[in-house]
Design a protein around this motif. Sequence first.
Motif, mmCIF file in Angstrom:
data_model
loop_
_atom_site.group_PDB
_atom_site.id
_atom_site.type_symbol
_atom_site.label_atom_id
_atom_site.label_comp_id
_atom_site.label_asym_id
_atom_site.label_seq_id
_atom_site.Cartn_x
_atom_site.Cartn_y
_atom_site.Cartn_z
ATOM 1 N N LYS A 250 65.502 33.576 -18.945
ATOM 2 C CA LYS A 250 65.176 32.671 -17.567
ATOM 3 C C LYS A 250 63.983 33.346 -17.045
ATOM 4 O O LYS A 250 63.103 32.545 -16.378
ATOM 5 N N ALA A 251 63.760 34.550 -16.952
ATOM 6 C CA ALA A 251 62.658 35.236 -16.500
ATOM 7 C C ALA A 251 61.572 34.743 -17.226
ATOM 8 O O ALA A 251 60.414 34.433 -16.563
ATOM 9 N N ALA A 252 61.371 34.689 -18.557
ATOM 10 C CA ALA A 252 60.280 34.187 -19.472
ATOM 11 C C ALA A 252 60.293 32.740 -19.167
ATOM 12 O O ALA A 252 58.931 32.535 -19.137
ATOM 13 N N HIS A 253 61.136 32.072 -19.039
ATOM 14 C CA HIS A 253 60.866 30.628 -18.616
ATOM 15 C C HIS A 253 60.192 30.258 -17.350
ATOM 16 O O HIS A 253 59.114 29.713 -17.417
ATOM 17 N N ILE A 286 62.121 25.982 -25.078
ATOM 18 C CA ILE A 286 62.532 26.998 -24.260
ATOM 19 C C ILE A 286 63.744 26.557 -23.330
ATOM 20 O O ILE A 286 64.819 27.384 -23.170
ATOM 21 N N THR A 287 63.384 25.509 -22.449
ATOM 22 C CA THR A 287 64.418 24.875 -21.634
ATOM 23 C C THR A 287 65.754 24.693 -22.371
ATOM 24 O O THR A 287 66.825 24.885 -22.011
ATOM 25 N N LEU A 288 65.794 23.944 -23.659
ATOM 26 C CA LEU A 288 66.961 23.741 -24.365
ATOM 27 C C LEU A 288 67.597 24.843 -24.823
ATOM 28 O O LEU A 288 69.001 24.946 -24.680
ATOM 29 N N ALA A 289 67.027 25.757 -25.213
ATOM 30 C CA ALA A 289 67.673 27.189 -25.630
ATOM 31 C C ALA A 289 68.392 27.754 -24.475
ATOM 32 O O ALA A 289 69.409 28.228 -24.580
ATOM 33 N N VAL A 290 67.567 27.830 -23.401
ATOM 34 C CA VAL A 290 68.310 28.650 -22.108
ATOM 35 C C VAL A 290 69.527 27.868 -21.724
ATOM 36 O O VAL A 290 70.545 28.470 -21.588
ATOM 37 N N ASN A 291 69.326 26.391 -21.406
ATOM 38 C CA ASN A 291 70.524 25.720 -21.066
ATOM 39 C C ASN A 291 71.648 25.568 -21.995
ATOM 40 O O ASN A 291 72.848 25.730 -21.705
ATOM 41 N N ALA A 328 64.177 33.465 -28.956
ATOM 42 C CA ALA A 328 63.749 32.198 -29.113
ATOM 43 C C ALA A 328 62.679 31.807 -28.074
ATOM 44 O O ALA A 328 61.552 31.472 -28.106
ATOM 45 N N ALA A 329 63.276 31.936 -26.867
ATOM 46 C CA ALA A 329 62.454 31.374 -25.615
ATOM 47 C C ALA A 329 61.369 32.412 -25.346
ATOM 48 O O ALA A 329 60.454 32.065 -25.079
ATOM 49 N N VAL A 330 61.663 33.870 -25.403
ATOM 50 C CA VAL A 330 60.664 34.878 -25.358
ATOM 51 C C VAL A 330 59.435 34.514 -26.284
ATOM 52 O O VAL A 330 58.405 34.700 -25.643
ATOM 53 N N SER A 331 59.792 34.450 -27.486
ATOM 54 C CA SER A 331 58.881 34.133 -28.394
ATOM 55 C C SER A 331 57.915 32.982 -28.207
ATOM 56 O O SER A 331 56.669 33.111 -28.456
#
Length: 382
Positions: A250-253, A286-291, A328-331
């Motif tokens: 979430k911080a990365a997002h 990113i949004t989909l991975a986090v959610n 995945a999100a951070v990458s």
Amino acid sequence: MPDIEAVLAENEKLSQELLRANADSIDQLRRFPRENIQALGRSGVLGLLIPAQYGGTGAGLAEMSHILEVQAQSCPSTAMVTLMHFCATAAIAAKGSDALKKEILPACARGEHITTLAFSEAGSGGHFYAPVSEVRLNGGKKTLSAAKSFVTSAGEADSYVVSARKAGASAPTETNLYLMVKNTAGLSTQGRFEGLGLAGNASAPMSLTDVAIDDAARLGPEGSGFQSMLEVVLPHFQIGVASVSMGLAKAAHQTIVGRMGARKYEHSGRTALSSIPRVQFLVAEITLAVNSAEAYLRETIRKVLGSDPTAMLNVLGVKVVAADACLAAVSRAMTLGGGWAFGHRGGLERIFRDAQAAAVMAPPTDVLKDFIGKASLGLPLF
């Protein structure tokens, strides 16, 4: 008894202010976040899982997850120290004798005593539940010699929940858990582990050399350590690490969304990067991975709290799902951030390094997938 909502609010305040302000210094100097932990202790946060009769909040996994996710968005090193303290206090509260709980838990609830786990050993690697060290009988007395690796808060904690095979064990799962205070004769920290990320959690090997074992310090009946690890420690640890991963994701997002809206190309009429379709596509991923990972985490907590018979499969999977989503999100955030992200500005570089730890933290992703595969095929895990 501290009010749960007040504790959650205090954690939010400290995370936004103190933890965030100290995060870069803790990372760059690789220093233990002592001031953060002391402030969290005074606020009642570190007593979250301790029963009210010992001065704690008496909260559970859902509140723990929220606490850790919020902390990890500001300072993941602090969140990991908090998590290991939570795991140890949960074990003490669930399995310790009345005398041991009265001795240790009130001080933990007041923030005057930090505890942690000392499970991993080089001889069994990511299989943290199976120590190779064994209690020895020497002339009627019990002693333990062991080499523990990757102990969070090593040399900084006031006590350690230590695993070992019981004396005369015939299988790796015939284990005990013991609580050892930091000044125990024969217990020492062996340097520092200079990891890629989570630089401030004081992770280091610890050595036990002919440490005298007192059965009064044992958590649970003789030979019950393996069961305690599965029933108490594993759910707290797995859900806790997943929560830290979600905080990092979430911080990365949040960081990259802000950057894409603020960054403009002068050569194209100051067009914001957020207007570029490829940017929108990567942010959507990113949004989909986090959610998706957060939904799995919440479902895991629901199943554990509801004693769902399928909960263990979720417990095994939740760290994997969250760690993979975080990576995945951070990458993708790093790709979007370009040269800005790979520098030390903006925090993404630190987030990227911190995000790597969950996949290799015992039990690592490969070991967990082995367990999940066996469970899914109806095969015994051990």
